[in-house]
Design an enzyme around this catalytic site. Structure first.
Site, PDB file in Angstrom:
ATOM      1  N   GLU A 142      45.833  40.753  43.161  1.00  0.00           N
ATOM      2  CA  GLU A 142      44.495  40.887  42.583  1.00  0.00           C
ATOM      3  C   GLU A 142      44.222  39.698  41.681  1.00  0.00           C
ATOM      4  O   GLU A 142      45.058  39.320  40.856  1.00  0.00           O
ATOM      5  CB  GLU A 142      44.426  42.200  41.800  1.00  0.00           C
ATOM      6  CG  GLU A 142      43.147  42.942  41.963  1.00  0.00           C
ATOM      7  CD  GLU A 142      42.876  43.404  43.392  1.00  0.00           C
ATOM      8  OE1 GLU A 142      42.234  42.622  44.144  1.00  0.00           O
ATOM      9  OE2 GLU A 142      43.275  44.513  43.753  1.00  0.00           O
ATOM     10  N   HIS A 143      43.045  39.115  41.897  1.00  0.00           N
ATOM     11  CA  HIS A 143      42.630  37.910  41.164  1.00  0.00           C
ATOM     12  C   HIS A 143      43.594  36.742  41.424  1.00  0.00           C
ATOM     13  O   HIS A 143      43.856  35.934  40.533  1.00  0.00           O
ATOM     14  CB  HIS A 143      42.498  38.189  39.657  1.00  0.00           C
ATOM     15  CG  HIS A 143      41.276  39.007  39.341  1.00  0.00           C
ATOM     16  ND1 HIS A 143      40.032  38.454  39.209  1.00  0.00           N
ATOM     17  CD2 HIS A 143      41.117  40.340  39.188  1.00  0.00           C
ATOM     18  CE1 HIS A 143      39.156  39.405  38.954  1.00  0.00           C
ATOM     19  NE2 HIS A 143      39.781  40.566  38.944  1.00  0.00           N
ATOM     20  N   THR A 144      44.110  36.689  42.634  1.00  0.00           N
ATOM     21  CA  THR A 144      44.940  35.553  43.037  1.00  0.00           C
ATOM     22  C   THR A 144      44.259  34.740  44.138  1.00  0.00           C
ATOM     23  O   THR A 144      44.692  33.629  44.436  1.00  0.00           O
ATOM     24  CB  THR A 144      46.313  36.029  43.585  1.00  0.00           C
ATOM     25  OG1 THR A 144      46.065  37.080  44.515  1.00  0.00           O
ATOM     26  CG2 THR A 144      47.228  36.521  42.485  1.00  0.00           C
ATOM     27  N   GLY A 162      34.436  48.823  44.637  1.00  0.00           N
ATOM     28  CA  GLY A 162      35.527  47.855  44.776  1.00  0.00           C
ATOM     29  C   GLY A 162      36.114  47.832  46.174  1.00  0.00           C
ATOM     30  O   GLY A 162      37.214  47.335  46.389  1.00  0.00           O
ATOM     31  N   ASP A 181      38.035  39.187  50.761  1.00  0.00           N
ATOM     32  CA  ASP A 181      37.301  40.316  51.339  1.00  0.00           C
ATOM     33  C   ASP A 181      36.730  39.952  52.715  1.00  0.00           C
ATOM     34  O   ASP A 181      36.896  40.690  53.692  1.00  0.00           O
ATOM     35  CB  ASP A 181      36.154  40.734  50.404  1.00  0.00           C
ATOM     36  CG  ASP A 181      36.641  41.028  48.998  1.00  0.00           C
ATOM     37  OD1 ASP A 181      37.868  41.077  48.791  1.00  0.00           O
ATOM     38  OD2 ASP A 181      35.802  41.201  48.101  1.00  0.00           O
ATOM     39  N   TYR A 219      33.762  38.591  35.601  1.00  0.00           N
ATOM     40  CA  TYR A 219      34.515  38.075  36.752  1.00  0.00           C
ATOM     41  C   TYR A 219      34.508  36.539  36.781  1.00  0.00           C
ATOM     42  O   TYR A 219      35.549  35.899  36.912  1.00  0.00           O
ATOM     43  CB  TYR A 219      33.927  38.629  38.058  1.00  0.00           C
ATOM     44  CG  TYR A 219      34.671  38.190  39.300  1.00  0.00           C
ATOM     45  CD1 TYR A 219      35.660  38.980  39.860  1.00  0.00           C
ATOM     46  CD2 TYR A 219      34.394  36.968  39.911  1.00  0.00           C
ATOM     47  CE1 TYR A 219      36.359  38.574  40.993  1.00  0.00           C
ATOM     48  CE2 TYR A 219      35.080  36.547  41.024  1.00  0.00           C
ATOM     49  CZ  TYR A 219      36.051  37.360  41.570  1.00  0.00           C
ATOM     50  OH  TYR A 219      36.740  36.952  42.686  1.00  0.00           O
ATOM     51  N   SER A 248      34.362  46.420  48.684  1.00  0.00           N
ATOM     52  CA  SER A 248      33.664  45.314  49.335  1.00  0.00           C
ATOM     53  C   SER A 248      32.491  45.724  50.209  1.00  0.00           C
ATOM     54  O   SER A 248      32.304  45.184  51.301  1.00  0.00           O
ATOM     55  CB  SER A 248      34.633  44.500  50.183  1.00  0.00           C
ATOM     56  OG  SER A 248      35.474  43.802  49.364  1.00  0.00           O
ATOM     57  N   SER A 249      31.700  46.665  49.720  1.00  0.00           N
ATOM     58  CA  SER A 249      30.513  47.036  50.498  1.00  0.00           C
ATOM     59  C   SER A 249      29.566  45.841  50.651  1.00  0.00           C
ATOM     60  O   SER A 249      28.933  45.675  51.703  1.00  0.00           O
ATOM     61  CB  SER A 249      29.798  48.218  49.847  1.00  0.00           C
ATOM     62  OG  SER A 249      29.583  47.958  48.483  1.00  0.00           O
ATOM     63  N   SER A 250      29.504  44.983  49.631  1.00  0.00           N
ATOM     64  CA  SER A 250      28.583  43.844  49.747  1.00  0.00           C
ATOM     65  C   SER A 250      29.085  42.825  50.772  1.00  0.00           C
ATOM     66  O   SER A 250      28.292  42.262  51.538  1.00  0.00           O
ATOM     67  CB  SER A 250      28.351  43.179  48.394  1.00  0.00           C
ATOM     68  OG  SER A 250      29.542  43.086  47.682  1.00  0.00           O
TER      69      SER A 250
HETATM   70  C1  GLA Z   1      36.566  40.778  44.208  1.00  0.00           C
HETATM   71  C2  GLA Z   1      36.368  39.441  44.916  1.00  0.00           C
HETATM   72  C3  GLA Z   1      37.658  38.991  45.632  1.00  0.00           C
HETATM   73  C4  GLA Z   1      38.841  39.034  44.674  1.00  0.00           C
HETATM   74  C5  GLA Z   1      38.916  40.366  43.960  1.00  0.00           C
HETATM   75  C6  GLA Z   1      39.994  40.388  42.916  1.00  0.00           C
HETATM   76  O1  GLA Z   1      36.773  41.798  45.135  1.00  0.00           O
HETATM   77  O2  GLA Z   1      35.336  39.550  45.866  1.00  0.00           O
HETATM   78  O3  GLA Z   1      37.479  37.722  46.178  1.00  0.00           O
HETATM   79  O4  GLA Z   1      38.798  37.971  43.790  1.00  0.00           O
HETATM   80  O5  GLA Z   1      37.690  40.696  43.330  1.00  0.00           O
HETATM   81  O6  GLA Z   1      41.246  40.270  43.508  1.00  0.00           O
END
Ligand code: GLA
Length: 386
Positions: free
Chosen positions: A34-36, A123, A170, A220, A125-127
């Site tokens: 996450e956040h990598t 969280g 995503d 973010y 990824s619906s978008s």
């Molecule tokens: C969101 C972003 C992804 C990712 C995550 C965190 O979902 O769309 O690209 O950075 O946050 O891991």
């Protein structure tokens, strides 16, 4: 009862006639990493069976009529002569996707219905599912011959256009997900290995906090900037400008060149990249206890070092830890709300969840939701005979 796919097709028939194209665009879950992604690191996501269905019909004019059957919103707009969609409404992802395609001389407009079982703003990824699905649809209708990697890049740029400078995890997962496999994705090379995910008799379960996060209003982008700044300082210190977080074993050495905040951010990213690789090993040896521990370590790091958790997410992970059938869990996605991802023994999960939901309700006055998830196939398009 009709499935979502049958529902969009029926509604399209009723409004416009038989659709020519149906698209399924999945959501994404992320086991770890996450956040990598935006610093060229490792992630381990998979596509979910929950997703969005699109039913589309070509129009005789140059208008776009977009309807979300989930939110009951509908918008009709046109594209001007320079290829710019004249809309600012709820269709912002579609507008951005059209801007990326630069279809200045489109031969026809599109009537489109969208419906799905993907919780919005949770969280999952619906978008991205919406953006990727719409781009795949245009690719077919306008015969653009874009390959999956090109579509990923366009989807990423389109989403940046809405204000969130996200990574590529995503969109890549939506186009490349496979049944029963997670993707060990290297976000530097944008290539992946398929990893078998079988945690039976355990399973992956998401718990939705029902706290809606909108990444545009959340920190973010600030986290992304901090991640870039810390890496620059590390690279300068090492005099190696191609060095990435995933190449490092520890942040300790950089304490003197980073302030407290940047040090914590670097600490998270460096350790999270390692956790991705350790998770792969533990999945391969079916060592569920270690898989659970890695998730817990990730949550600790996201909460205290990257500081992207929130009280609702922390409460859910804390309360789940009271169950022997729970092996571990953490917040998933960008943070500040959304879901936790957990490894639970499948048997009795619904009984346990009743207790979790009741404590959560007592504390926050919100009713959480439970989703059982497993890796499913990627986005597909299906032409229908009219
Ligand atoms: C969101 C972003 C992804 C990712 C995550 C965190 O979902 O769309 O690209 O950075 O946050 O891991």
């Amino acid at each position: 009862m009709l499935s979502n796919k049958e529902d969009v097709i029926e509604e399209c028939k009723r409004r416009y006639g038989m659709p020519e194209l149906v698209v399924f665009s999945p959501g994404r879950a992320n086991i770890i990493g996450e956040h990598t992604d935006y610093s060229g690191g490792y992630v381990l996501p998979f596509a979910t069976s929950a997703g969005l269905y699109f039913a589309a019909k070509k129009r005789k004019d140059l208008l776009f009529e977009i309807t979300s059957m989930d939110t009951r919103e509908s918008e009709i707009f046109e594209i001007d002569s320079s290829g710019i969609p004249k809309t600012t409404g709820f269709t912002r992802y579609i507008r951005q996707a059209l801007l990326q395609l630069q279809v200045s001389e489109i031969p026809f407009g599109i009537s489109l219905l969208v419906k799905g079982d993907l919780p919005l703003g949770a969280g999952m990824s619906s978008s991205s599912a919406l953006t990727c699905g719409f781009l795949a649809l245009c690719n077919e209708f306008y015969n653009l011959r874009l390959n999956k990697k090109e579509l990923v890049e366009l989807a990423v740029k389109a989403e940046h256009g809405t204000g969130v400078i996200g990574g590529k995890m995503d969109q890549y997962t939506i186009f490349f997900g496979e049944e029963n496999k997670a993707l060990l994705l290297d976000c530097q090379t944008m290539t992946h290995d398929n990893i078998d995910v079988n945690v039976e008799p355990f399973g992956f379960f998401l718990i939705n906090t029902k706290v809606k996060h909108d990444l545009i209003d959340s920190p973010y982008n600030t986290r992304r900037n901090q991640s870039e700044l810390a890496l620059q300082k590390i690279q300068n210190f090492e005099n190696n400008h191609s060095l990435l977080y995933k190449d490092l074993a520890s942040a300790t050495k950089y304490k003197k060149v980073l302030d407290d905040t940047l040090f914590k951010r670097a600490q998270h990213i460096i350790s999270e990249n390692q956790r991705v690789l350790n998770m792969v090993k533990s999945l391969q040896t079916a060592d569920i206890n270690t898989c659970g521990k890695i998730l817990n370590d990730s949550h600790y790091s996201l909460r205290h070092y990257y500081e992207v958790s929130c009280p609702e997410l922390d409460f859910l992970t804390d309360i789940c830890s009271e169950f022997d059938d729970w092996k571990g869990g953490r917040m998933m996605g960008g943070g500040f709300g959304g879901c936790t991802i957990n490894i639970f023994l499948k048997k009795n999960i619904y009984l346990h969840f009743e207790k979790i939901a009741s404590s959560y309700f007592k504390k926050f006055g919100l009713v959480p939701e439970l989703y059982s998830i497993s890796p499913s196939g990627c986005l597909y398009t299906e032409s229908l005979d009219s």
